[in-house]
Design a protein around this motif. Structure first.
Motif, PDB file in Angstrom:
ATOM      1  N   GLU A 127       0.724  -1.178  -0.033  1.00  0.00           N
ATOM      2  CA  GLU A 127       0.080  -0.004   0.078  1.00  0.00           C
ATOM      3  C   GLU A 127       0.656   1.296  -0.199  1.00  0.00           C
ATOM      4  N   LYS A 159      -3.618   0.018  -2.971  1.00  0.00           N
ATOM      5  CA  LYS A 159      -3.320  -1.028  -1.669  1.00  0.00           C
ATOM      6  C   LYS A 159      -3.948  -2.316  -2.328  1.00  0.00           C
ATOM      7  N   GLU A 160      -3.056  -3.285  -1.836  1.00  0.00           N
ATOM      8  CA  GLU A 160      -3.362  -4.707  -2.282  1.00  0.00           C
ATOM      9  C   GLU A 160      -3.646  -5.520  -1.116  1.00  0.00           C
ATOM     10  N   SER A 161      -4.609  -6.270  -1.068  1.00  0.00           N
ATOM     11  CA  SER A 161      -4.860  -6.953   0.233  1.00  0.00           C
ATOM     12  C   SER A 161      -4.161  -8.467  -0.138  1.00  0.00           C
ATOM     13  N   ASP A 162      -4.282  -9.131   1.017  1.00  0.00           N
ATOM     14  CA  ASP A 162      -3.605 -10.423   1.107  1.00  0.00           C
ATOM     15  C   ASP A 162      -4.368 -11.275   0.066  1.00  0.00           C
TER      16      ASP A 162
END
Length: 280
Positions: A127, A159-162
């Motif tokens: 992120e 942002k990139e999540s899991d």
């Protein structure tokens, strides 16, 4: 400035429609107001109603997206390299070769090319908040997973999540979203967020402002400490004074500090070593 002239300037700026003006016109309009209103401030002599009017005007300007930008906020700027990774638990502040600003969140990484001034492309894992320097000849592109965010000059969060879901939140300007393998394009406006995951894309609104509605000034001080990491010390007589204001969640800290100074007729001192702001 006497009250009659102040009211005349206030009314003129109030009736402007920010969306119809260029960025240069907006900036010129603000500078004109600021110079006429605050240039010759005398400590402890201005009637409170003038500060109240200024506060209301700033509430309106900030609420419509027309708020002034200052020099880089109080930050630990580091020299940008080709690969920058934040392995700490605090936000890492980065200045890119084109003077764009990046707030890199913990456990995040950005990568960019050697000729970044001509090829403004960045890959991100994790992120980051971007405040992009305008350059119409060289669009700024951020690649995250299968998405591409293209801008000319603006501020936004990627942002990139899991689960490999990508979210882009736009605070200022305009961005175009593309997804690998899809012909469709999405144009975001300030206050909109783009989400892509499991081959599905969507656009929705999000709150890019925080409102303080007749709150004690001490509440705003706590907000600054939590979100910017600077302890705020106020005179005892100001702690319970009330404030009504809307602030962009990604506003420069120095803008907020200067605003408090003007509204409450206070001087301030910033101690970078202690991460402390003292009003007096």
């Amino acid at each position: 400035m006497d009250k009659e002239n102040f009211d005349e300037e206030f009314k003129k700026l109030w009736n402007e429609t920010p969306a119809s003006h260029s960025e240069s016109e907006k900036e010129a309009s603000w500078e004109k107001f600021h110079s006429k209103t605050f240039a010759e401030k005398k400590k402890k002599t201005k009637p409170w109603r003038y500060y109240a009017a200024a506060a209301v005007l700033l509430f309106v300007l900030i609420g419509t997206g027309l708020y002034f930008n200052t020099k880089p906020q109080l930050e630990n700027v580091v020299l940008a390299e080709n690969v920058i990774e934040n392995t700490t638990q605090k936000i890492k502040y980065v200045v890119l070769p084109d003077n764009s600003k990046v707030e890199l969140s913990p456990n995040s990484k950005i990568t960019y090319s050697n000729n970044f001034a001509l090829n403004r492309k960045i890959e991100i894992i994790g992120e980051a908040y971007f405040k992009v320097t305008k350059d119409k000849k060289h669009p700024f592109q951020v690649f995250c997973n299968e998405t591409t965010t293209t801008v000319l000059g603006t501020s936004f969060i990627v942002k990139e999540s899991d689960k490999k879901e990508v979210t882009v939140e736009l605070y200022e300007g305009s961005v175009q979203m593309n997804v690998k393998g899809k012909d469709q394009k999405w144009i975001l406006k300030p206050g909109e967020k783009f989400t892509y995951g499991n081959e599905l894309a969507s656009v929705a609104e999000f709150s890019r402002f925080i409102d303080f509605d007749n709150e004690k000034l001490s509440v705003l001080s706590t907000y600054i400490e939590v979100n910017y990491g600077y302890k705020v010390i106020l005179p005892k007589e100001n702690l319970d004074q009330k404030i009504t204001i809307r602030i962009n969640k990604k506003e420069d800290l120095k803008t907020i500090v200067q605003l408090i100074s003007e509204m409450y007729n206070l001087n301030f001192e910033i101690n970078e070593d202690l991460k402390q702001i003292t009003f007096q």
